[in-house]
Design an enzyme around this catalytic site. Structure first.
Site, mmCIF file in Angstrom:
data_model
loop_
_atom_site.group_PDB
_atom_site.id
_atom_site.type_symbol
_atom_site.label_atom_id
_atom_site.label_comp_id
_atom_site.label_asym_id
_atom_site.label_seq_id
_atom_site.Cartn_x
_atom_site.Cartn_y
_atom_site.Cartn_z
ATOM 1 N N SER A 278 11.796 -2.640 -2.277
ATOM 2 C CA SER A 278 11.261 -3.347 -3.441
ATOM 3 C C SER A 278 11.416 -3.106 -4.962
ATOM 4 O O SER A 278 12.853 -3.106 -5.312
ATOM 5 C CB SER A 278 9.652 -3.328 -3.222
ATOM 6 O OG SER A 278 9.005 -4.279 -3.793
ATOM 7 N N ASP A 342 10.424 -12.985 3.072
ATOM 8 C CA ASP A 342 9.987 -12.488 2.155
ATOM 9 C C ASP A 342 9.972 -12.804 0.684
ATOM 10 O O ASP A 342 11.130 -13.199 0.063
ATOM 11 C CB ASP A 342 10.657 -10.950 2.052
ATOM 12 C CG ASP A 342 10.040 -9.819 1.151
ATOM 13 O OD1 ASP A 342 8.999 -10.079 0.453
ATOM 14 O OD2 ASP A 342 10.540 -8.737 1.293
ATOM 15 N N HIS A 393 7.110 -7.942 3.969
ATOM 16 C CA HIS A 393 7.533 -7.050 2.869
ATOM 17 C C HIS A 393 7.543 -5.628 3.000
ATOM 18 O O HIS A 393 8.055 -4.849 2.249
ATOM 19 C CB HIS A 393 6.775 -7.416 1.338
ATOM 20 C CG HIS A 393 7.740 -6.672 0.332
ATOM 21 N ND1 HIS A 393 8.958 -7.033 -0.145
ATOM 22 C CD2 HIS A 393 7.243 -5.784 -0.444
ATOM 23 C CE1 HIS A 393 9.479 -6.436 -0.829
ATOM 24 N NE2 HIS A 393 8.281 -5.665 -1.442
#
Length: 498
Positions: A278, A342, A393
């Site tokens: 991320s 995602d 995610h």
């Protein structure tokens, strides 16, 4: 646009299909296709048989080379695994050694989450729970063959109107180096740098600072056309400058440690492997660009530059097209592992991105320099959990999808779906596609509008409507609309199901 290679979910079988044909129609030896005659097909020149033999011979050589590469150990194939050829022929189908290395680097990032202390009552709050010497052992990676050499902290230089607590350094990752025994297996000395994803409120705020700013990391050549997201740049370059004994910036900590390790192992085969999830993958890409831009990985020997590779898990866009092109010029290798479901990988640049720069494949729009663009080769995986949509995610879910082939939603039995959803209506679709209410962090939605207002207030009235500021406004507005839309759906979700 970044290269896109899809990891197949399952093997496919091809059935032979027969069709009626005329008696004299020849069949191609190489593709089993019916060849339409021109005028006469009664005889075959000997040269055609020679050409067929050459094609078969070439195919045999290609198959032989492929099987040979599959049998090579990592010590001989490590440069290809690190992306020296942009992973050509290794992603589709996914090479077993590449799969193994992706999972291994993903587990190094998972260690960041496991070791991060989020207990407000702890003396190690917002830091690592363990010391450097035994951290990997404490998180179950004692046999990794690496030793942690430095912890990395980040100090977000952001102002949160609804929170009065001062900003302080947060542990965000670590640097580790492979042991002598591991060097023999890997074929080189591997320096690993890992970053966790967004956790704290200040980090969420930084993620929503979506305007593009020149990176200017090389003081000798600022390159104003190379732009990155302001929030990520802020996290990477901000330090506790007001405190005499405060933390250096994340950038200074990393460059100092990488330089020290390169000098320590000078003369050896070395690789720099950066992994992040991320927001952490964004910081990793900034570091990789920084190392290459200032020439820290350049060595004066016959072995060439030290390879710098980024393994990105669910990472967002980081910079504009100029940043992408410069990374490619410098030889920065990026493998982006992306779940097709995602939404984080679609940000920032919901509207202004690499798909909106060129009209008809020929004409660039005037704002193309301010459009976000992904960097590197994209390895797509496909997983989804109806019971927990926020799973799309999750880092461990990414790793699990590589360990085994996760079934698609379409492949699940009707009975399994009906166990959780009794009605096939709009609300069921919302439940499947959106983040679950109890796991979704609503805090970023509260500060999105505040970020836009601060952007407007920080501009001078006479210069606010310049092209650059309008593009910043569009990016922030698009991100805000995206957030508010999710908030609206979640509100509907909570009203119906609670």
């Amino acid at each position: 646009m970044a290269s896109k290679l899809f990891m197949p979910n399952s093997s496919y079988s091809v059935k032979n299909v027969s069709c009626p044909r005329k008696k004299n129609l020849p069949i191609s030896a190489s593709s089993n296709q019916v060849c339409m005659p021109n005028k006469s097909i009664e005889t075959f020149p000997s040269s055609s048989f020679s050409l067929s033999r050459q094609k078969l011979s070439s195919s045999s050589i290609a198959i032989s080379e492929k099987s040979s590469s599959n049998s090579k150990p990592l010590a001989l194939l490590w440069r290809e695994i690190q992306g020296c050829n942009n992973w050509d022929g290794l992603v589709d189908p996914l090479h077993h050694l590449l799969r193994q290395e992706i999972i291994r680097y993903g587990e190094f990032v998972t260690a960041c989450y496991k070791a991060f202390d989020l207990d407000p009552n702890s003396t190690r709050y917002l830091s690592c729970k363990y010391g450097k010497k035994n951290m990997l052992n404490q998180v179950g990676m004692g046999n990794s063959g690496y030793q942690v050499t430095k912890y990395i902290y980040v100090t977000p230089d952001v102002n949160i109107p609804i929170q009065d607590t001062p900003s302080c350094g947060r542990w965000i990752g670590y640097v580790a180096v492979s042991s002598d025994d591991t060097v023999k297996r890997l074929g080189r000395r591997d320096i690993v740098i890992t970053f966790r994803g967004t956790v704290t409120n200040q980090e969420w705020v930084a993620n929503f600072m979506s305007s593009l700013e020149p990176a200017r990391l090389d003081p000798l050549n600022p390159r104003p056309e190379v732009k990155v997201e302001l929030g990520f740049l802020n996290l990477y370059t901000s330090g506790e400058s007001n405190d005499k004994f405060g933390l250096e910036s994340c950038r200074q900590q990393l460059l100092s440690e990488v330089s020290r390790l390169l000098n320590k192992y000078k003369g050896e085969e070395i690789s720099i492997s950066i992994a992040g999830h991320s927001m952490g993958s964004s910081l990793g890409l900034l570091l990789a660009y920084d190392i290459s831009e200032i020439g820290l990985n350049r060595v004066n020997n016959h072995k060439g530059d030290i390879p710098v590779t980024v393994f990105s898990f669910g990472g967002p866009r980081v910079g504009n097209a100029g940043f992408k092109e410069r990374c490619e010029e410098l030889g920065v290798k990026v493998l982006r592992i992306v779940n097709v479901n995602d939404p984080i990988t679609k940000l920032p640049g919901v509207l202004l991105n690499e798909n909106f720069r060129v009209l008809g494949g020929k004409y660039e729009f005037p704002w193309s320099c301010s459009c976000y663009a992904h960097v590197g080769v994209e390895l797509l995986v496909d997983f989804f959990n109806i019971q927990n949509p926020s799973h799309v995610h999750d880092l461990e879910a990414y790793i699990e999808s590589l360990l085994k082939k996760c079934p698609n939603l379409k492949q699940q039995s009707v009975e399994d779906i009906l166990d959780h959803h009794q009605e096939d209506d709009l609300l069921n679709r919302i439940n499947e596609l959106l983040f679950s209410a109890e796991n979704f962090n609503l805090y970023p939605l509260q500060i999105a509008l505040s970020n836009i207002i601060n952007t407007v207030q920080s501009q001078k009235t006479e210069s606010f409507f310049s092209d650059e500021n309008i593009l910043r406004w569009v990016n922030s507005l698009a991100l805000y609309i995206f957030s508010v839309s999710i908030a609206g759906f979640i509100s509907l979700y909570m009203c119906v199901y609670q």
